[in-house]
Scaffold this motif. Structure first.
Motif, PDB file in Angstrom:
ATOM      1  N   GLN A  19       0.768  -0.866  -0.272  1.00 15.23           N
ATOM      2  CA  GLN A  19      -0.060   0.178   0.185  1.00 15.23           C
ATOM      3  C   GLN A  19       1.361   0.976  -0.130  1.00 15.23           C
ATOM      4  OE1 GLN A  19      -2.258  -0.692   3.400  1.00 15.23           O
ATOM      5  NE2 GLN A  19      -4.228  -1.670   1.821  1.00 15.23           N
ATOM      6  N   THR A  20       1.946   1.542   0.752  1.00 13.51           N
ATOM      7  CA  THR A  20       2.238   2.193   1.145  1.00 13.51           C
ATOM      8  C   THR A  20       3.388   2.466  -0.674  1.00 13.51           C
ATOM      9  OG1 THR A  20       3.053   2.082   3.162  1.00 13.51           O
ATOM     10  CG2 THR A  20       4.444   3.354   2.561  1.00 13.51           C
ATOM     11  N   LYS A  21       4.088   1.496  -0.756  1.00 14.36           N
ATOM     12  CA  LYS A  21       5.146   2.021  -1.860  1.00 14.36           C
ATOM     13  C   LYS A  21       3.895   2.409  -3.774  1.00 14.36           C
ATOM     14  CE  LYS A  21       9.016  -0.102  -1.531  1.00 14.36           C
ATOM     15  NZ  LYS A  21      10.307  -0.522  -2.872  1.00 14.36           N
ATOM     16  N   LEU A  22       2.672   1.534  -3.523  1.00 15.05           N
ATOM     17  CA  LEU A  22       1.659   1.646  -4.965  1.00 15.05           C
ATOM     18  C   LEU A  22       1.479   3.399  -4.347  1.00 15.05           C
ATOM     19  CD1 LEU A  22      -0.075  -1.246  -4.996  1.00 15.05           C
ATOM     20  CD2 LEU A  22       2.169  -0.455  -6.038  1.00 15.05           C
ATOM     21  N   GLU A  23       0.878   4.385  -2.590  1.00 14.93           N
ATOM     22  CA  GLU A  23       0.638   5.295  -3.515  1.00 14.93           C
ATOM     23  C   GLU A  23       1.605   6.332  -4.366  1.00 14.93           C
ATOM     24  OE1 GLU A  23       1.973   6.607   0.992  1.00 14.93           O
ATOM     25  OE2 GLU A  23      -0.204   5.498   1.437  1.00 14.93           O
ATOM     26  N   ILE A  24       2.466   6.157  -4.594  1.00 14.50           N
ATOM     27  CA  ILE A  24       3.511   7.470  -5.406  1.00 14.50           C
ATOM     28  C   ILE A  24       2.520   7.266  -6.473  1.00 14.50           C
ATOM     29  CG2 ILE A  24       4.824   5.029  -6.781  1.00 14.50           C
ATOM     30  CD1 ILE A  24       7.304   7.539  -6.350  1.00 14.50           C
ATOM     31  N   PHE A  25       1.875   6.441  -7.123  1.00 17.56           N
ATOM     32  CA  PHE A  25       0.648   6.375  -8.173  1.00 17.56           C
ATOM     33  C   PHE A  25      -0.609   6.843  -8.083  1.00 17.56           C
ATOM     34  CE2 PHE A  25       3.598   2.120  -8.658  1.00 17.56           C
ATOM     35  CZ  PHE A  25       4.382   3.219 -10.337  1.00 17.56           C
ATOM     36  N   ASN A  26      -1.131   6.251  -6.344  1.00 20.95           N
ATOM     37  CA  ASN A  26      -2.473   7.062  -6.648  1.00 20.95           C
ATOM     38  C   ASN A  26      -2.287   9.000  -6.017  1.00 20.95           C
ATOM     39  OD1 ASN A  26      -4.059   5.048  -6.791  1.00 20.95           O
ATOM     40  ND2 ASN A  26      -2.937   4.495  -4.394  1.00 20.95           N
ATOM     41  N   ASP A  27      -0.901   9.314  -4.832  1.00 21.82           N
ATOM     42  CA  ASP A  27      -1.092  10.295  -4.971  1.00 21.82           C
ATOM     43  C   ASP A  27       0.003  11.287  -5.906  1.00 21.82           C
ATOM     44  OD1 ASP A  27      -2.409   9.239  -2.880  1.00 21.82           O
ATOM     45  OD2 ASP A  27      -0.964   8.891  -1.657  1.00 21.82           O
ATOM     46  N   SER A  28       0.105  10.963  -6.568  1.00 19.14           N
ATOM     47  CA  SER A  28       1.084  12.186  -7.215  1.00 19.14           C
ATOM     48  C   SER A  28      -0.094  12.692  -8.051  1.00 19.14           C
ATOM     49  CB  SER A  28       1.623  11.120  -8.644  1.00 19.14           C
ATOM     50  OG  SER A  28       0.760  10.907  -9.344  1.00 19.14           O
ATOM     51  N   GLU A  29       0.075  13.726  -8.964  1.00 14.15           N
ATOM     52  CA  GLU A  29      -0.553  15.166  -9.425  1.00 14.15           C
ATOM     53  C   GLU A  29      -1.210  14.339 -10.542  1.00 14.15           C
ATOM     54  OE1 GLU A  29      -0.327  18.495  -8.686  1.00 14.15           O
ATOM     55  OE2 GLU A  29       0.101  17.380  -6.763  1.00 14.15           O
ATOM     56  N   LYS A  30      -2.305  14.667 -10.909  1.00 15.18           N
ATOM     57  CA  LYS A  30      -3.156  14.200 -12.068  1.00 15.18           C
ATOM     58  C   LYS A  30      -2.897  14.292 -13.879  1.00 15.18           C
ATOM     59  CE  LYS A  30      -6.333  17.249 -12.718  1.00 15.18           C
ATOM     60  NZ  LYS A  30      -8.070  18.185 -12.155  1.00 15.18           N
ATOM     61  N   ASP A  31      -2.233  15.111 -13.161  1.00 15.17           N
ATOM     62  CA  ASP A  31      -0.978  15.042 -14.900  1.00 15.17           C
ATOM     63  C   ASP A  31      -0.192  14.478 -15.049  1.00 15.17           C
ATOM     64  OD1 ASP A  31      -0.067  17.195 -13.042  1.00 15.17           O
ATOM     65  OD2 ASP A  31       0.317  18.590 -14.916  1.00 15.17           O
ATOM     66  N   ALA A  32       1.070  13.518 -13.730  1.00 13.27           N
ATOM     67  CA  ALA A  32       1.765  13.513 -13.506  1.00 13.27           C
ATOM     68  C   ALA A  32       2.091  12.280 -14.815  1.00 13.27           C
ATOM     69  CB  ALA A  32       2.573  12.728 -12.221  1.00 13.27           C
ATOM     70  N   PHE A  33       3.503  11.976 -14.839  1.00 11.21           N
ATOM     71  CA  PHE A  33       4.291  10.956 -16.084  1.00 11.21           C
ATOM     72  C   PHE A  33       4.638  10.015 -14.799  1.00 11.21           C
ATOM     73  CE2 PHE A  33       4.609  10.757 -20.589  1.00 11.21           C
ATOM     74  CZ  PHE A  33       5.547   9.670 -20.574  1.00 11.21           C
ATOM     75  N   CYS A  46      -2.726  -0.973 -10.171  1.00 12.26           N
ATOM     76  CA  CYS A  46      -2.323   0.232  -9.430  1.00 12.26           C
ATOM     77  C   CYS A  46      -2.007   1.610 -10.824  1.00 12.26           C
ATOM     78  CB  CYS A  46      -2.017   0.711  -8.221  1.00 12.26           C
ATOM     79  SG  CYS A  46      -1.677   1.747  -7.324  1.00 12.26           S
ATOM     80  N   ALA A  47      -0.943   1.314 -11.174  1.00 10.53           N
ATOM     81  CA  ALA A  47      -0.585   2.644 -12.050  1.00 10.53           C
ATOM     82  C   ALA A  47      -1.491   3.006 -13.104  1.00 10.53           C
ATOM     83  CB  ALA A  47       0.766   2.712 -12.772  1.00 10.53           C
ATOM     84  N   ILE A  48      -1.780   1.547 -13.710  1.00 13.24           N
ATOM     85  CA  ILE A  48      -3.292   2.264 -14.364  1.00 13.24           C
ATOM     86  C   ILE A  48      -4.381   2.167 -14.676  1.00 13.24           C
ATOM     87  CG2 ILE A  48      -4.414   0.787 -16.801  1.00 13.24           C
ATOM     88  CD1 ILE A  48      -2.103  -0.676 -17.506  1.00 13.24           C
ATOM     89  N   SER A  49      -4.730   2.311 -13.231  1.00  9.47           N
ATOM     90  CA  SER A  49      -6.006   2.684 -12.368  1.00  9.47           C
ATOM     91  C   SER A  49      -6.342   4.170 -11.907  1.00  9.47           C
ATOM     92  CB  SER A  49      -6.480   1.253 -11.338  1.00  9.47           C
ATOM     93  OG  SER A  49      -5.896   2.403 -10.637  1.00  9.47           O
ATOM     94  N   THR A  50      -4.819   4.594 -12.187  1.00  2.00           N
ATOM     95  CA  THR A  50      -4.911   6.115 -11.965  1.00  2.00           C
ATOM     96  C   THR A  50      -5.463   6.764 -13.288  1.00  2.00           C
ATOM     97  OG1 THR A  50      -2.701   6.563 -12.887  1.00  2.00           O
ATOM     98  CG2 THR A  50      -3.186   6.054 -10.254  1.00  2.00           C
ATOM     99  N   GLY A  51      -5.262   6.668 -14.796  1.00  3.05           N
ATOM    100  CA  GLY A  51      -5.820   7.334 -15.942  1.00  3.05           C
ATOM    101  C   GLY A  51      -4.744   7.942 -16.481  1.00  3.05           C
ATOM    102  N   LYS A  52      -3.494   8.287 -15.219  1.00  4.58           N
ATOM    103  CA  LYS A  52      -2.534   8.700 -15.791  1.00  4.58           C
ATOM    104  C   LYS A  52      -1.953   8.257 -16.968  1.00  4.58           C
ATOM    105  CE  LYS A  52      -2.522  10.472 -11.188  1.00  4.58           C
ATOM    106  NZ  LYS A  52      -1.685   9.962  -9.516  1.00  4.58           N
ATOM    107  N   LYS A  53      -0.222   8.919 -17.082  1.00  3.71           N
ATOM    108  CA  LYS A  53       0.356   8.830 -18.622  1.00  3.71           C
ATOM    109  C   LYS A  53       1.522   7.690 -17.916  1.00  3.71           C
ATOM    110  CE  LYS A  53       2.517   9.690 -22.793  1.00  3.71           C
ATOM    111  NZ  LYS A  53       3.055  10.870 -23.638  1.00  3.71           N
ATOM    112  N   THR A  54       1.835   6.581 -18.100  1.00  6.48           N
ATOM    113  CA  THR A  54       2.233   5.767 -17.945  1.00  6.48           C
ATOM    114  C   THR A  54       3.164   4.765 -19.302  1.00  6.48           C
ATOM    115  OG1 THR A  54       0.785   4.830 -15.825  1.00  6.48           O
ATOM    116  CG2 THR A  54       2.501   3.534 -16.513  1.00  6.48           C
ATOM    117  N   VAL A  55       4.575   4.321 -18.208  1.00  6.97           N
ATOM    118  CA  VAL A  55       5.853   4.278 -19.424  1.00  6.97           C
ATOM    119  C   VAL A  55       5.773   2.760 -18.779  1.00  6.97           C
ATOM    120  CG1 VAL A  55       7.832   4.234 -20.042  1.00  6.97           C
ATOM    121  CG2 VAL A  55       6.352   6.662 -20.908  1.00  6.97           C
ATOM    122  N   THR A  56       5.418   1.534 -19.358  1.00  6.03           N
ATOM    123  CA  THR A  56       6.618   0.495 -18.479  1.00  6.03           C
ATOM    124  C   THR A  56       7.099   0.034 -18.784  1.00  6.03           C
ATOM    125  OG1 THR A  56       4.895  -0.900 -19.802  1.00  6.03           O
ATOM    126  CG2 THR A  56       3.403   0.231 -18.013  1.00  6.03           C
TER     127      THR A  56
END
Length: 174
Positions: A19-33, A46-56
């Protein structure tokens, strides 16, 4: 980069650590990359669920940036990691081989890619990496080879270090 058992003691449980490690995706700015490890479904979901632009990045060719090949160098003392992005391939020539470096390099190259740095330039820059004191640092003396892998030692990192040591030893025996 990943979620292992390394810091469970500091968080009380694997669930709390995740949960703590995934906070970076959930709590980053909505326009975060975001940059996310493709190989761990928890991180990817988790990364995809935020809807933010994501590079895997990861070992799978389905990742945006992936490990295309790994070749051990002479005596297990070096390693060439080939990273891929779309149709492009570029090599990282590590002077010292450690089994964790390919995925860590892929993560770093994915961050660079997200920042607009070409795969070729990031791999060239990563080739100058020689390690960090206490993390699989090989010290050659006249009579012996000393491997310093004591930094933040934990069961997972020790297993990786020992696996790298055994692989290198087998290569030297050939």
């Amino acid at each position: 980069l990943n979620i292992g058992k390394t810091h469970v003691g500091e968080f009380g449980s694997l669930k709390a650590l995740v949960q703590t490690k995934l906070e970076i995706f959930n709590d980053s700015e909505k326009d975060a990359f975001q940059v996310a490890l493709y190989d761990d479904q928890r991180i990817l979901d988790c990364a995809i669920s935020t809807g933010k632009k994501t590079v895997t990045f990861g070992r799978s060719e389905k990742a945006d940036l992936f490990i295309a090949d790994i070749k051990e160098g002479v005596n297990g003392a070096a390693m060439t990691v080939t990273l891929g992005h779309k149709e492009e391939r570029a090599d990282i020539n590590f002077k010292v081989a450690h089994e964790t470096w390919p995925i860590n390099a892929a993560g770093a190259a994915a961050l660079a890619l997200a920042a607009g740095v070409s795969l070729e330039k990031s791999c060239f820059a990563l080739s100058s990496f020689t390690g960090v004191g206490g993390r699989y640092k090989i010290i050659e003396t006249k009579k012996n080879t000393v491997i310093d892998d004591a930094y933040n030692a934990n069961p997972d990192s020790m297993l990786s270090g020992l696996s790298s040591l055994i692989r290198g030893f087998k290569e030297r025996q050939k």
